[in-house]
Design a protein around this motif. Structure first.
Motif, PDB file in Angstrom:
ATOM      1  N   ASN A  79      40.702  76.054  23.651  1.00 21.60           N
ATOM      2  CA  ASN A  79      40.336  76.464  22.294  1.00 21.60           C
ATOM      3  C   ASN A  79      41.054  77.742  21.851  1.00 21.60           C
ATOM      4  O   ASN A  79      40.669  78.342  20.865  1.00 21.60           O
ATOM      5  CB  ASN A  79      38.825  76.637  22.179  1.00 21.60           C
ATOM      6  CG  ASN A  79      38.293  77.722  23.091  1.00 21.60           C
ATOM      7  OD1 ASN A  79      38.988  78.190  23.980  1.00 21.60           O
ATOM      8  ND2 ASN A  79      37.055  78.112  22.888  1.00 21.60           N
ATOM      9  N   SER A  80      42.097  78.153  22.558  1.00 22.83           N
ATOM     10  CA  SER A  80      42.840  79.345  22.144  1.00 22.83           C
ATOM     11  C   SER A  80      43.548  79.059  20.828  1.00 22.83           C
ATOM     12  O   SER A  80      43.822  77.904  20.474  1.00 22.83           O
ATOM     13  CB  SER A  80      43.852  79.748  23.218  1.00 22.83           C
ATOM     14  OG  SER A  80      44.916  78.821  23.249  1.00 22.83           O
ATOM     15  N   LEU A  81      43.846  80.100  20.099  1.00 20.94           N
ATOM     16  CA  LEU A  81      44.505  79.943  18.812  1.00 20.94           C
ATOM     17  C   LEU A  81      45.850  79.245  18.975  1.00 20.94           C
ATOM     18  O   LEU A  81      46.211  78.384  18.171  1.00 20.94           O
ATOM     19  CB  LEU A  81      44.670  81.298  18.118  1.00 20.94           C
ATOM     20  CG  LEU A  81      45.119  81.254  16.669  1.00 20.94           C
ATOM     21  CD1 LEU A  81      44.118  80.490  15.808  1.00 20.94           C
ATOM     22  CD2 LEU A  81      45.318  82.652  16.129  1.00 20.94           C
ATOM     23  N   SER A  82      46.574  79.579  20.017  1.00 23.10           N
ATOM     24  CA  SER A  82      47.879  78.943  20.216  1.00 23.10           C
ATOM     25  C   SER A  82      47.742  77.440  20.451  1.00 23.10           C
ATOM     26  O   SER A  82      48.600  76.671  20.034  1.00 23.10           O
ATOM     27  CB  SER A  82      48.639  79.607  21.363  1.00 23.10           C
ATOM     28  OG  SER A  82      47.916  79.523  22.552  1.00 23.10           O
ATOM     29  N   THR A  83      46.651  77.035  21.070  1.00 20.09           N
ATOM     30  CA  THR A  83      46.426  75.607  21.303  1.00 20.09           C
ATOM     31  C   THR A  83      46.052  74.893  20.009  1.00 20.09           C
ATOM     32  O   THR A  83      46.629  73.860  19.671  1.00 20.09           O
ATOM     33  CB  THR A  83      45.329  75.396  22.362  1.00 20.09           C
ATOM     34  OG1 THR A  83      45.734  76.035  23.577  1.00 20.09           O
ATOM     35  CG2 THR A  83      45.082  73.920  22.620  1.00 20.09           C
ATOM     36  N   VAL A  84      45.092  75.436  19.271  1.00 21.26           N
ATOM     37  CA  VAL A  84      44.636  74.761  18.050  1.00 21.26           C
ATOM     38  C   VAL A  84      45.692  74.783  16.948  1.00 21.26           C
ATOM     39  O   VAL A  84      45.683  73.910  16.081  1.00 21.26           O
ATOM     40  CB  VAL A  84      43.276  75.307  17.537  1.00 21.26           C
ATOM     41  CG1 VAL A  84      42.182  75.047  18.537  1.00 21.26           C
ATOM     42  CG2 VAL A  84      43.355  76.753  17.151  1.00 21.26           C
ATOM     43  N   LEU A  85      46.616  75.743  16.991  1.00 19.75           N
ATOM     44  CA  LEU A  85      47.697  75.787  16.005  1.00 19.75           C
ATOM     45  C   LEU A  85      48.951  75.057  16.493  1.00 19.75           C
ATOM     46  O   LEU A  85      50.028  75.211  15.912  1.00 19.75           O
ATOM     47  CB  LEU A  85      48.042  77.232  15.639  1.00 19.75           C
ATOM     48  CG  LEU A  85      46.954  78.040  14.933  1.00 19.75           C
ATOM     49  CD1 LEU A  85      47.460  79.426  14.572  1.00 19.75           C
ATOM     50  CD2 LEU A  85      46.420  77.313  13.704  1.00 19.75           C
ATOM     51  N   ASN A  86      48.796  74.266  17.555  1.00 17.08           N
ATOM     52  CA  ASN A  86      49.892  73.430  18.077  1.00 17.08           C
ATOM     53  C   ASN A  86      51.132  74.237  18.461  1.00 17.08           C
ATOM     54  O   ASN A  86      52.258  73.771  18.287  1.00 17.08           O
ATOM     55  CB  ASN A  86      50.293  72.360  17.057  1.00 17.08           C
ATOM     56  CG  ASN A  86      49.143  71.520  16.596  1.00 17.08           C
ATOM     57  OD1 ASN A  86      48.273  71.157  17.388  1.00 17.08           O
ATOM     58  ND2 ASN A  86      49.092  71.211  15.313  1.00 17.08           N
ATOM     59  N   ALA A  87      50.944  75.445  18.951  1.00 19.33           N
ATOM     60  CA  ALA A  87      52.088  76.287  19.315  1.00 19.33           C
ATOM     61  C   ALA A  87      52.824  75.685  20.501  1.00 19.33           C
ATOM     62  O   ALA A  87      52.212  75.185  21.442  1.00 19.33           O
ATOM     63  CB  ALA A  87      51.626  77.699  19.638  1.00 19.33           C
ATOM     64  N   ARG A  88      54.134  75.743  20.415  1.00 23.27           N
ATOM     65  CA  ARG A  88      54.954  75.255  21.521  1.00 23.27           C
ATOM     66  C   ARG A  88      56.222  76.087  21.606  1.00 23.27           C
ATOM     67  O   ARG A  88      56.692  76.644  20.608  1.00 23.27           O
ATOM     68  CB  ARG A  88      55.262  73.776  21.365  1.00 23.27           C
ATOM     69  CG  ARG A  88      56.002  73.413  20.108  1.00 23.27           C
ATOM     70  CD  ARG A  88      56.031  71.899  19.895  1.00 23.27           C
ATOM     71  NE  ARG A  88      56.653  71.592  18.621  1.00 23.27           N
ATOM     72  CZ  ARG A  88      57.812  70.964  18.494  1.00 23.27           C
ATOM     73  NH1 ARG A  88      58.477  70.582  19.568  1.00 23.27           N
ATOM     74  NH2 ARG A  88      58.308  70.717  17.302  1.00 23.27           N
TER      75      ARG A  88
END
Length: 130
Positions: free
Chosen positions: A5-14
């Motif tokens: 549930n980290s922001l990078s995960t929910v914002l699809n960061a790659r």
């Protein structure tokens, strides 16, 4: 590894690419990170390339993430950008911001200047309301 549930995960960061410098590409309103698909191949051989989707993007699965009251100014987006870079342990990045993301990058760079090496603003208007 970042929590689910980290922001990078929910914002699809790659992140993709190889290099000692990092370029963060941020899309404008009405688009998603796929807007960068035609140009990022030219950077991945020499840079770490970071892509993500803003909370308003149709590519973000959790529609409850976007709160129109919270995001009524660019400040909240800038806070998200600072949080995202912190979670990804990034500093001294080149930030490429399209449209409203350019202004968001400007605000975030004032809040946390150590995170940014340079800003590249594409079609950003200084007349946008902050």
């Amino acid at each position: 590894m970042l929590p689910e549930n980290s922001l990078s995960t929910v914002l699809n960061a790659r992140t993709k690419g190889h290099g000692t410098e990092t370029i963060v590409f941020a899309h404008g309103y009405g688009t998603d990170q796929s807007i960068w698909d035609k140009i990022t191949p030219f950077f991945v051989e020499n840079y770490n390339v970071v892509l993500f989707d803003w909370s308003f993007s149709g590519a973000v699965k959790d529609k409850s993430l976007y709160d129109s009251m919270k995001y009524s100014s660019f400040e909240a987006f800038a806070d998200d950008l600072v949080t995202l870079l912190g979670q990804m342990e990034l500093e001294n990045v080149t930030f490429v911001g399209h449209s409203m993301s350019g202004m968001i990058g400007c605000i975030a760079s004032i809040k946390s200047p150590h995170l940014f090496k340079r800003l590249i603003l594409l079609g950003a208007s200084p007349r946008m309301r902050c």
